[in-house]
Design a protein around this motif. Structure first.
Motif, PDB file in Angstrom:
ATOM      1  N   ILE A 139       1.980 -11.615  -2.558  1.00 36.69           N
ATOM      2  CA  ILE A 139       0.470 -10.669  -3.744  1.00 36.69           C
ATOM      3  C   ILE A 139      -0.587 -10.840  -2.592  1.00 36.69           C
ATOM      4  O   ILE A 139      -1.103 -11.791  -2.004  1.00 36.69           O
ATOM      5  N   ASP A 140      -0.475  -9.442  -1.903  1.00 35.86           N
ATOM      6  CA  ASP A 140      -1.767  -9.638  -0.965  1.00 35.86           C
ATOM      7  C   ASP A 140      -2.301  -8.735  -1.768  1.00 35.86           C
ATOM      8  O   ASP A 140      -2.759  -8.375  -2.511  1.00 35.86           O
ATOM      9  N   PHE A 141      -3.972  -9.740  -1.180  1.00 38.37           N
ATOM     10  CA  PHE A 141      -5.135  -9.114  -1.757  1.00 38.37           C
ATOM     11  C   PHE A 141      -5.740  -7.559  -1.439  1.00 38.37           C
ATOM     12  O   PHE A 141      -5.574  -7.255   0.055  1.00 38.37           O
ATOM     13  N   CYS A 142      -5.951  -7.355  -1.950  1.00 39.75           N
ATOM     14  CA  CYS A 142      -6.262  -5.361  -1.698  1.00 39.75           C
ATOM     15  C   CYS A 142      -7.377  -5.065  -1.810  1.00 39.75           C
ATOM     16  O   CYS A 142      -8.211  -5.539  -3.120  1.00 39.75           O
ATOM     17  N   LEU A 143      -8.385  -5.222  -0.772  1.00 39.28           N
ATOM     18  CA  LEU A 143      -9.871  -4.797  -0.569  1.00 39.28           C
ATOM     19  C   LEU A 143     -10.674  -3.425  -1.699  1.00 39.28           C
ATOM     20  O   LEU A 143     -10.035  -2.475  -1.182  1.00 39.28           O
ATOM     21  N   THR A 144     -11.477  -3.396  -2.177  1.00 37.41           N
ATOM     22  CA  THR A 144     -11.992  -2.229  -2.666  1.00 37.41           C
ATOM     23  C   THR A 144     -13.211  -2.118  -1.784  1.00 37.41           C
ATOM     24  O   THR A 144     -14.449  -3.245  -0.999  1.00 37.41           O
ATOM     25  N   ASN A 145     -14.519  -0.908  -1.838  1.00 40.89           N
ATOM     26  CA  ASN A 145     -15.433  -0.287  -1.540  1.00 40.89           C
ATOM     27  C   ASN A 145     -15.930   0.146  -2.930  1.00 40.89           C
ATOM     28  O   ASN A 145     -16.111   1.038  -3.175  1.00 40.89           O
ATOM     29  N   ALA A 184      -8.847   2.824  -3.330  1.00 45.87           N
ATOM     30  CA  ALA A 184      -7.997   1.459  -2.433  1.00 45.87           C
ATOM     31  C   ALA A 184      -6.916   1.498  -2.734  1.00 45.87           C
ATOM     32  O   ALA A 184      -5.927   0.599  -1.708  1.00 45.87           O
ATOM     33  N   ILE A 185      -5.844   0.571  -3.482  1.00 43.58           N
ATOM     34  CA  ILE A 185      -5.021   0.801  -3.771  1.00 43.58           C
ATOM     35  C   ILE A 185      -3.575   1.855  -3.185  1.00 43.58           C
ATOM     36  O   ILE A 185      -2.742   0.999  -2.431  1.00 43.58           O
ATOM     37  N   GLN A 186      -4.506   2.690  -2.654  1.00 42.23           N
ATOM     38  CA  GLN A 186      -3.620   4.147  -1.942  1.00 42.23           C
ATOM     39  C   GLN A 186      -3.282   3.235  -0.691  1.00 42.23           C
ATOM     40  O   GLN A 186      -2.552   3.197   0.226  1.00 42.23           O
ATOM     41  N   ILE A 187      -4.710   2.766   0.209  1.00 44.44           N
ATOM     42  CA  ILE A 187      -4.405   2.569   1.293  1.00 44.44           C
ATOM     43  C   ILE A 187      -3.921   1.125   1.355  1.00 44.44           C
ATOM     44  O   ILE A 187      -3.001   1.335   2.127  1.00 44.44           O
ATOM     45  N   TRP A 188      -3.239   0.053   0.657  1.00 43.73           N
ATOM     46  CA  TRP A 188      -2.510  -0.899   0.772  1.00 43.73           C
ATOM     47  C   TRP A 188      -1.314  -0.717   0.424  1.00 43.73           C
ATOM     48  O   TRP A 188      -0.422  -0.704   0.866  1.00 43.73           O
ATOM     49  N   HIS A 189      -0.981   0.404  -0.335  1.00 38.81           N
ATOM     50  CA  HIS A 189       0.278   1.156  -0.506  1.00 38.81           C
ATOM     51  C   HIS A 189       0.998   1.486   0.889  1.00 38.81           C
ATOM     52  O   HIS A 189       1.992   1.299   1.819  1.00 38.81           O
ATOM     53  N   ASP A 190      -0.576   2.563   1.326  1.00 36.35           N
ATOM     54  CA  ASP A 190       0.352   2.986   2.669  1.00 36.35           C
ATOM     55  C   ASP A 190       0.107   1.316   4.213  1.00 36.35           C
ATOM     56  O   ASP A 190       1.426   2.226   4.990  1.00 36.35           O
ATOM     57  N   LYS A 191      -0.198   0.968   4.089  1.00 38.74           N
ATOM     58  CA  LYS A 191      -0.112  -0.070   4.421  1.00 38.74           C
ATOM     59  C   LYS A 191       1.205  -1.138   4.916  1.00 38.74           C
ATOM     60  O   LYS A 191       1.654  -0.825   6.415  1.00 38.74           O
ATOM     61  N   SER A 192       1.829  -1.272   3.748  1.00 39.49           N
ATOM     62  CA  SER A 192       2.316  -1.845   3.346  1.00 39.49           C
ATOM     63  C   SER A 192       3.897  -1.718   3.038  1.00 39.49           C
ATOM     64  O   SER A 192       4.839  -1.937   3.971  1.00 39.49           O
ATOM     65  N   ARG A 193       4.384   0.489   1.860  1.00 39.89           N
ATOM     66  CA  ARG A 193       5.242   0.820   2.252  1.00 39.89           C
ATOM     67  C   ARG A 193       6.610   1.141   2.938  1.00 39.89           C
ATOM     68  O   ARG A 193       7.526   0.783   3.015  1.00 39.89           O
ATOM     69  N   GLU A 194       6.078   1.161   4.713  1.00 40.86           N
ATOM     70  CA  GLU A 194       7.338   1.504   4.984  1.00 40.86           C
ATOM     71  C   GLU A 194       7.518   0.108   6.358  1.00 40.86           C
ATOM     72  O   GLU A 194       8.102   0.191   7.683  1.00 40.86           O
ATOM     73  N   LYS A 195       6.842  -0.939   6.025  1.00 41.40           N
ATOM     74  CA  LYS A 195       6.373  -2.069   6.804  1.00 41.40           C
ATOM     75  C   LYS A 195       7.397  -3.595   6.210  1.00 41.40           C
ATOM     76  O   LYS A 195       7.673  -4.645   6.695  1.00 41.40           O
ATOM     77  N   ALA A 196       7.276  -3.680   4.717  1.00 49.13           N
ATOM     78  CA  ALA A 196       7.362  -4.723   4.513  1.00 49.13           C
ATOM     79  C   ALA A 196       8.798  -4.735   4.219  1.00 49.13           C
ATOM     80  O   ALA A 196       8.723  -4.145   4.197  1.00 49.13           O
TER      81      ALA A 196
END
Ligand code: URP
Ligand code: ZN
Ligand code: ZN
Length: 473
Positions: free
Chosen positions: A90-96, A104-116
């Motif tokens: 369970i990773d920490f999604c940073l917000t601005n 912010a949540i979308q950015i974290w989905h983009d970072k993880s979706r094709e990698k995890a």
């Protein structure tokens, strides 16, 4: 594809017994002796323990921090996690500030979706509270399944939130069913102490520890706990490092407050003296909260045993020594905080905890998997071995010996904070939803195969959030 695990000893947070496990369509469908195995691939766990996959409730993958970005992303980080027996992070999604939470949540989905390569969820950082944030929180919980929020009480002018933000987050979390997590250090006083140290020409890594005394972690922990009581809410204190903080958590729990605590391998094994290593090597050991004087370790171990601390997170937040940690060569406040631990969380706790008689085997499972599943809305899909659960399983050789080293680890980072530590016990094979990710110590997974987990709400009245650790031995 059907699989059957034979000849192993199943260990859950409550039981240790010999039985076979039948896996169909990624789920555990039967547990028992002489199960019908026709057409099933046999996984031989002879001589091994079979644990529910580890759940790491505290990671920072691909996270911008300290003027750089963590070295391990969702691919290298989750591959390393899998080698170490962790099947969910369970990773920490940073917000601005000022931006919608959903961006912010979308950015974290983009970072993880094709990698995890293992399953994952997100905690959401809350840095401000206003009408927009308050309106979005129910959506975050109900639609995104993000049921835990993180408030930083430190890192002034970066992540730090004020007490009003913390209090209103606690109130909102109570109303909507989320667990509030805090990084508990007094950021304002730390800011003053660090500036003063620099003015006095104190620039080496050790001053990172000396300007963040345990009293400031204890004070912030106690403050967060009191605010939780006042809000009649629920709190999870991340990366507890010292006796001062354990005392405040114990006090709050004895007053009946719903307060939980996590510690991390580094605080159990390493100590403040590591920051004094010559040639700037001390920078490898810069975490916040900092490593503490050694005597705190016994307090932490006792708190794990007695149940005053309930989980072990990694706080994975890796930076290369060369090119990242050395941003702070002339100024300790510029050393990116954090270290690489995601891979060795289970091995260190097993070796230092179970093998040395500090905790039981069942407590080990509770600390590394089950309790996090219960607190963060994943149980019983994750965190246990039972019929209907996801077949996230670790075949663990309790007698295998190895030496932790950057030469052999699977993290992308150029050093290992536990370099040279001899550990007994390591995963041999690791399955996520019935598929091998690690097979006979070889990676066989696929980036993108990890699934995003929408988590259930936190419910104060559920038996899952009642304290049961004390009855486990
Ligand atoms: O030093 C640490 N712990 N780095 C990661 C960020 C945090 O505070 O958890
Ligand atoms: Zn933190
Ligand atoms: Zn952290």
């Amino acid at each position: 594809m059907k699989k059957i695990i034979k000849n192993g000893t199943i260990v859950t947070a409550s039981d240790t017994y010999q039985a076979e496990i039948l896996i169909e369509d990624g789920k555990i469908t039967q547990i028992g002796a002489n199960l019908p195995a026709l057409g099933a691939e046999v996984v031989d766990a002879k001589g091994c323990l079979v644990f529910p996959g580890g759940i790491d409730p505290h990671t920072h993958l691909d996270m911008p921090f300290g003027g750089t970005v963590t070295k391990d992303d969702f691919e290298s980080g989750t591959i390393a996690a899998a080698f170490g027996g962790t099947t969910t992070v369970i990773d920490f999604c940073l917000t601005n500030k000022g931006e919608p939470l959903k961006n912010a949540i979308q950015i974290w989905h983009d970072k993880s979706r094709e990698k995890a390569v293992i399953d994952y969820g997100f905690h959401l950082m809350i840095s401000e509270i206003n009408e927009n944030v308050l309106n979005e929180l129910p959506q975050v919980i109900n639609e995104e399944g993000i049921t835990s929020f993180k408030v930083f009480m430190a890192y002034k002018n970066v992540f730090q939130a004020d007490d009003e933000t913390l209090f209103r987050t606690l109130v909102s979390a109570k109303e909507h069913g989320a667990l509030v997590m805090v990084h508990a250090e007094n950021g304002d006083v730390i800011d003053y102490l660090t500036k003063k140290a620099l003015e006095e020409g104190k620039t080496e890594p050790i001053y990172h520890a000396l300007t963040r005394p345990t009293a400031l972690e204890g004070e912030a922990t106690g403050r967060a706990a009191k605010l939780t009581g006042l809000a009649n809410s629920q709190l999870y204190v991340v990366h507890v490092s010292c006796a001062d903080a354990v005392e405040r958590i114990t006090e709050a729990r004895s007053e009946g407050f719903d307060v939980w605590g996590e510690t991390c391998p580094q605080y159990l094994v390493l100590d403040q003296s590591y920051l004094e290593k010559p040639n700037f090597e001390g920078a490898k050991y810069v975490w916040s909260p900092p490593l503490r004087e050694k005597w705190n370790q016994e307090v932490l171990w006792n708190a794990l045993k007695s149940g005053q601390l309930q989980t072990l997170g990694s706080d994975q937040c890796s930076f290369d020594f060369k090119g990242q940690k050395d941003l702070g060569r002339d100024d300790f406040t510029k050393i990116p905080n954090g270290g690489p631990i995601i891979e060795d969380r289970l091995s260190i706790l097993f070796s230092e905890g179970v093998k040395k008689g500090r905790i039981s085997l069942n407590q080990f499972v509770d600390l590394t998997s089950t309790r996090a599943a219960k607190l963060f809305g994943l149980f019983p899909k994750k965190g246990t071995i039972s019929i209907g659960a996801d077949a996230d399983l670790v075949i663990f050789d309790p007698n295998s010996e190895r030496v932790i080293s950057a030469e052999t680890h699977h993290m992308a980072v150029d050093y290992n904070a536990f370099e040279g530590l001899k550990v007994t016990g390591e995963p041999v094979s690791v399955l996520v939803r019935g598929d091998y990710v690690v097979r006979d110590k070889q990676f066989v997974g696929k980036p993108g195969s990890g699934q995003y987990l929408k988590r259930a709400k936190y419910n104060t009245n559920s038996p899952l959030t009642k304290d049961q650790t004390l009855s486990i031995n």
